[in-house]
Design a protein around this motif. Sequence first.
Motif, PDB file in Angstrom:
ATOM      1  N   TRP A  49     -63.399  48.208   3.714  1.00 58.96           N
ATOM      2  CA  TRP A  49     -62.292  47.241   3.687  1.00 58.96           C
ATOM      3  C   TRP A  49     -60.950  47.946   3.624  1.00 58.96           C
ATOM      4  O   TRP A  49     -59.927  47.433   4.056  1.00 58.96           O
ATOM      5  CB  TRP A  49     -62.435  46.298   2.489  1.00 58.96           C
ATOM      6  CG  TRP A  49     -63.495  45.269   2.680  1.00 58.96           C
ATOM      7  CD1 TRP A  49     -64.678  45.169   1.995  1.00 58.96           C
ATOM      8  CD2 TRP A  49     -63.493  44.200   3.629  1.00 58.96           C
ATOM      9  NE1 TRP A  49     -65.405  44.115   2.472  1.00 58.96           N
ATOM     10  CE2 TRP A  49     -64.707  43.497   3.466  1.00 58.96           C
ATOM     11  CE3 TRP A  49     -62.600  43.771   4.601  1.00 58.96           C
ATOM     12  CZ2 TRP A  49     -65.034  42.379   4.240  1.00 58.96           C
ATOM     13  CZ3 TRP A  49     -62.919  42.669   5.373  1.00 58.96           C
ATOM     14  CH2 TRP A  49     -64.119  41.982   5.178  1.00 58.96           C
ATOM     15  N   SER A  50     -60.946  49.144   3.060  1.00 53.91           N
ATOM     16  CA  SER A  50     -59.687  49.875   2.879  1.00 53.91           C
ATOM     17  C   SER A  50     -59.195  50.540   4.153  1.00 53.91           C
ATOM     18  O   SER A  50     -58.071  51.031   4.197  1.00 53.91           O
ATOM     19  CB  SER A  50     -59.901  50.954   1.823  1.00 53.91           C
ATOM     20  OG  SER A  50     -60.944  51.817   2.248  1.00 53.91           O
ATOM     21  N   CYS A 125     -66.869  52.291  -4.470  1.00 48.91           N
ATOM     22  CA  CYS A 125     -68.311  51.956  -4.442  1.00 48.91           C
ATOM     23  C   CYS A 125     -69.030  52.937  -3.530  1.00 48.91           C
ATOM     24  O   CYS A 125     -68.466  53.384  -2.534  1.00 48.91           O
ATOM     25  CB  CYS A 125     -68.534  50.557  -3.881  1.00 48.91           C
ATOM     26  SG  CYS A 125     -67.405  49.317  -4.510  1.00 48.91           S
ATOM     27  N   THR A 129     -68.929  46.900   0.952  1.00 57.07           N
ATOM     28  CA  THR A 129     -69.480  45.612   1.395  1.00 57.07           C
ATOM     29  C   THR A 129     -69.051  45.258   2.818  1.00 57.07           C
ATOM     30  O   THR A 129     -69.556  44.282   3.376  1.00 57.07           O
ATOM     31  CB  THR A 129     -68.993  44.491   0.463  1.00 57.07           C
ATOM     32  OG1 THR A 129     -67.568  44.559   0.406  1.00 57.07           O
ATOM     33  CG2 THR A 129     -69.563  44.636  -0.930  1.00 57.07           C
TER      34      THR A 129
HETATM   35  S1  SF4 Z   1     -66.039  47.122  -1.602  1.00 60.29           S
HETATM   36 FE1  SF4 Z   1     -65.767  48.917  -2.929  1.00 60.29          FE
HETATM   37  S2  SF4 Z   1     -65.605  50.709  -1.505  1.00 60.29           S
HETATM   38 FE2  SF4 Z   1     -65.273  48.797  -0.298  1.00 60.29          FE
HETATM   39  S3  SF4 Z   1     -63.033  48.629  -0.259  1.00 60.29           S
HETATM   40 FE3  SF4 Z   1     -63.816  47.333  -1.943  1.00 60.29          FE
HETATM   41  S4  SF4 Z   1     -63.689  48.668  -3.755  1.00 60.29           S
HETATM   42 FE4  SF4 Z   1     -63.504  50.007  -1.952  1.00 60.29          FE
END
Ligand code: SF4
Length: 179
Positions: A49-50, A125, A129
Amino acid sequence: MLNIKELEEMGKKAGFSHVALLKSDSIQLMPEVREMCKNNICHMYAKRWSCPPGCGDLEVCRKKIEKYREGIIVQTVGKLEDPLDGETMMETEAVHKQNFYEFEKVLRERWPGMLPIGAGCCTKCKTCTYPDAPCRFPEQAFSSMEAYGMLVTQVCQANGLEYYYGPCTIAYTSCYLLE
Ligand code: SF4
Protein backbone atom coordinates in the motif's frame (compact mmCIF):
# COMPACT_ATOMS: atom_id res chain seq x y z
CA MET A 1 8.55 27.67 13.33
CA LEU A 2 10.60 24.57 14.07
CA ASN A 3 13.64 24.82 16.31
CA ILE A 4 16.19 23.24 13.97
CA LYS A 5 19.03 23.42 16.52
CA GLU A 6 17.03 21.33 18.95
CA LEU A 7 15.89 18.93 16.24
CA GLU A 8 19.45 18.57 14.98
CA GLU A 9 20.63 17.61 18.45
CA MET A 10 17.74 15.14 18.83
CA GLY A 11 18.38 13.63 15.41
CA LYS A 12 22.09 13.20 16.00
CA LYS A 13 21.36 11.61 19.37
CA ALA A 14 19.07 9.20 17.51
CA GLY A 15 22.05 8.20 15.36
CA PHE A 16 21.69 10.26 12.18
CA SER A 17 24.78 11.81 10.57
CA HIS A 18 23.00 14.95 9.32
CA VAL A 19 19.74 16.75 10.05
CA ALA A 20 18.44 19.76 8.10
CA LEU A 21 15.32 21.90 8.05
CA LEU A 22 12.90 20.92 5.26
CA LYS A 23 10.56 23.50 3.75
CA SER A 24 7.68 21.61 2.20
CA ASP A 25 7.18 24.20 -0.55
CA SER A 26 10.70 23.35 -1.79
CA ILE A 27 9.68 19.77 -2.58
CA GLN A 28 9.06 19.01 -6.25
CA LEU A 29 6.99 15.94 -7.03
CA MET A 30 8.12 14.55 -10.38
CA PRO A 31 6.20 12.23 -12.68
CA GLU A 32 9.60 10.94 -13.97
CA VAL A 33 10.42 9.59 -10.50
CA ARG A 34 7.12 7.74 -10.38
CA GLU A 35 7.85 6.39 -13.85
CA MET A 36 11.13 4.97 -12.49
CA CYS A 37 9.11 3.07 -9.84
CA LYS A 38 7.36 1.26 -12.68
CA ASN A 39 10.70 -0.23 -13.74
CA ASN A 40 10.40 -2.18 -10.49
CA ILE A 41 14.13 -2.36 -9.74
CA CYS A 42 13.26 -2.66 -6.02
CA HIS A 43 10.65 -5.38 -6.74
CA MET A 44 8.07 -3.52 -4.67
CA TYR A 45 5.97 -1.91 -7.40
CA ALA A 46 2.29 -2.86 -6.81
CA LYS A 47 3.31 -4.99 -3.83
CA ARG A 48 2.53 -2.70 -0.86
CA TRP A 49 0.00 0.00 0.00
CA SER A 50 2.93 2.31 0.67
CA CYS A 51 4.30 2.00 -2.88
CA PRO A 52 2.92 3.07 -6.27
CA PRO A 53 0.25 2.62 -7.39
CA GLY A 54 -1.26 1.76 -3.97
CA CYS A 55 -0.05 5.00 -2.32
CA GLY A 56 -2.13 7.10 -4.73
CA ASP A 57 -1.22 9.25 -7.71
CA LEU A 58 0.93 12.38 -7.55
CA GLU A 59 -2.09 14.56 -6.85
CA VAL A 60 -2.96 12.48 -3.77
CA CYS A 61 0.68 12.70 -2.62
CA ARG A 62 0.75 16.46 -3.25
CA LYS A 63 -2.36 16.98 -1.11
CA LYS A 64 -0.78 15.08 1.78
CA ILE A 65 2.43 17.11 1.60
CA GLU A 66 0.63 20.43 1.24
CA LYS A 67 -0.85 19.98 4.71
CA TYR A 68 2.62 20.68 6.16
CA ARG A 69 4.82 23.76 6.15
CA GLU A 70 8.03 22.40 7.63
CA GLY A 71 9.85 19.29 8.70
CA ILE A 72 13.33 17.82 8.75
CA ILE A 73 15.53 15.76 6.48
CA VAL A 74 17.64 13.08 8.17
CA GLN A 75 20.62 11.27 6.69
CA THR A 76 22.86 8.37 7.59
CA VAL A 77 26.24 8.34 5.86
CA GLY A 78 28.33 5.17 5.73
CA LYS A 79 32.04 4.85 4.87
CA LEU A 80 32.76 2.04 2.43
CA GLU A 81 36.02 0.10 2.31
CA ASP A 82 35.85 0.26 -1.50
CA PRO A 83 33.20 1.28 -4.07
CA LEU A 84 31.82 -2.29 -4.19
CA ASP A 85 31.53 -2.74 -0.41
CA GLY A 86 27.96 -4.05 -0.50
CA GLU A 87 28.12 -5.28 3.08
CA THR A 88 28.62 -1.78 4.51
CA MET A 89 25.93 -0.43 2.16
CA MET A 90 23.42 -2.92 3.58
CA GLU A 91 24.56 -2.30 7.14
CA THR A 92 24.20 1.47 6.69
CA GLU A 93 20.72 1.03 5.22
CA ALA A 94 19.68 -1.18 8.14
CA VAL A 95 21.03 1.35 10.68
CA HIS A 96 19.24 4.18 8.88
CA LYS A 97 15.91 2.33 8.88
CA GLN A 98 16.21 1.37 12.54
CA ASN A 99 17.01 4.98 13.50
CA PHE A 100 14.13 6.18 11.31
CA TYR A 101 11.61 3.94 13.13
CA GLU A 102 12.91 4.84 16.58
CA PHE A 103 13.03 8.59 15.91
CA GLU A 104 9.52 8.47 14.47
CA LYS A 105 8.25 7.35 17.89
CA VAL A 106 10.10 10.21 19.62
CA LEU A 107 8.79 12.86 17.19
CA ARG A 108 5.24 11.54 17.23
CA GLU A 109 4.92 12.31 20.93
CA ARG A 110 5.27 16.00 20.05
CA TRP A 111 3.78 16.02 16.54
CA PRO A 112 1.03 13.35 16.58
CA GLY A 113 -0.15 14.28 13.08
CA MET A 114 3.30 14.16 11.47
CA LEU A 115 4.07 12.49 8.15
CA PRO A 116 7.15 10.24 8.08
CA ILE A 117 8.61 9.56 4.63
CA GLY A 118 11.31 6.93 4.54
CA ALA A 119 13.98 5.34 2.39
CA GLY A 120 12.42 2.18 0.98
CA CYS A 121 8.98 0.66 1.30
CA CYS A 122 6.87 0.10 4.42
CA THR A 123 8.13 -3.00 6.21
CA LYS A 124 5.78 -2.89 9.17
CA CYS A 125 4.14 -6.23 8.28
CA LYS A 126 5.95 -9.26 6.96
CA THR A 127 3.27 -9.63 4.29
CA CYS A 128 1.35 -6.58 3.08
CA THR A 129 -2.41 -6.86 2.59
CA TYR A 130 -2.14 -5.11 -0.80
CA PRO A 131 -4.34 -5.31 -2.87
CA ASP A 132 -6.81 -7.72 -1.26
CA ALA A 133 -7.62 -5.93 2.02
CA PRO A 134 -7.10 -2.45 3.52
CA CYS A 135 -3.76 -1.55 5.13
CA ARG A 136 -3.56 -2.98 8.67
CA PHE A 137 -1.90 0.12 10.14
CA PRO A 138 -2.78 3.16 8.00
CA GLU A 139 -1.55 5.52 10.73
CA GLN A 140 1.83 3.85 10.97
CA ALA A 141 2.53 2.80 7.38
CA PHE A 142 4.96 5.03 5.52
CA SER A 143 6.06 5.52 1.93
CA SER A 144 9.48 6.27 0.51
CA MET A 145 10.47 9.68 -0.82
CA GLU A 146 10.49 8.18 -4.33
CA ALA A 147 6.95 6.80 -3.89
CA TYR A 148 5.86 10.43 -3.38
CA GLY A 149 7.64 11.38 -6.61
CA MET A 150 10.52 13.12 -4.82
CA LEU A 151 14.03 13.14 -6.22
CA VAL A 152 16.19 12.93 -3.11
CA THR A 153 18.99 15.05 -4.61
CA GLN A 154 16.52 17.84 -5.47
CA VAL A 155 15.03 17.86 -1.97
CA CYS A 156 18.48 17.92 -0.36
CA GLN A 157 19.86 20.65 -2.62
CA ALA A 158 16.77 22.82 -2.21
CA ASN A 159 17.26 22.70 1.56
CA GLY A 160 21.03 23.25 1.69
CA LEU A 161 21.99 19.66 2.48
CA GLU A 162 24.70 17.64 0.71
CA TYR A 163 23.73 14.37 -0.85
CA TYR A 164 27.15 13.15 -1.95
CA TYR A 165 29.89 12.95 0.70
CA GLY A 166 32.77 11.88 -1.52
CA PRO A 167 34.21 8.65 -2.91
CA CYS A 168 33.54 5.48 -0.91
CA THR A 169 30.58 6.91 0.98
CA ILE A 170 26.89 6.04 0.87
CA ALA A 171 24.07 8.26 2.13
CA TYR A 172 20.51 7.18 3.01
CA THR A 173 17.96 9.96 3.29
CA SER A 174 14.47 10.20 4.80
CA CYS A 175 12.30 12.99 6.08
CA TYR A 176 9.55 13.84 8.54
CA LEU A 177 6.99 16.55 7.81
CA LEU A 178 6.09 17.91 11.21
CA GLU A 179 3.90 21.01 11.12
S1 SF4 B 1 -0.45 -3.51 5.43
FE1 SF4 B 1 1.39 -3.40 6.72
S2 SF4 B 1 3.16 -3.50 5.26
FE2 SF4 B 1 1.28 -2.99 4.07
S3 SF4 B 1 1.37 -0.75 3.95
FE3 SF4 B 1 0.03 -1.32 5.68
S4 SF4 B 1 1.40 -1.28 7.47
FE4 SF4 B 1 2.72 -1.32 5.64
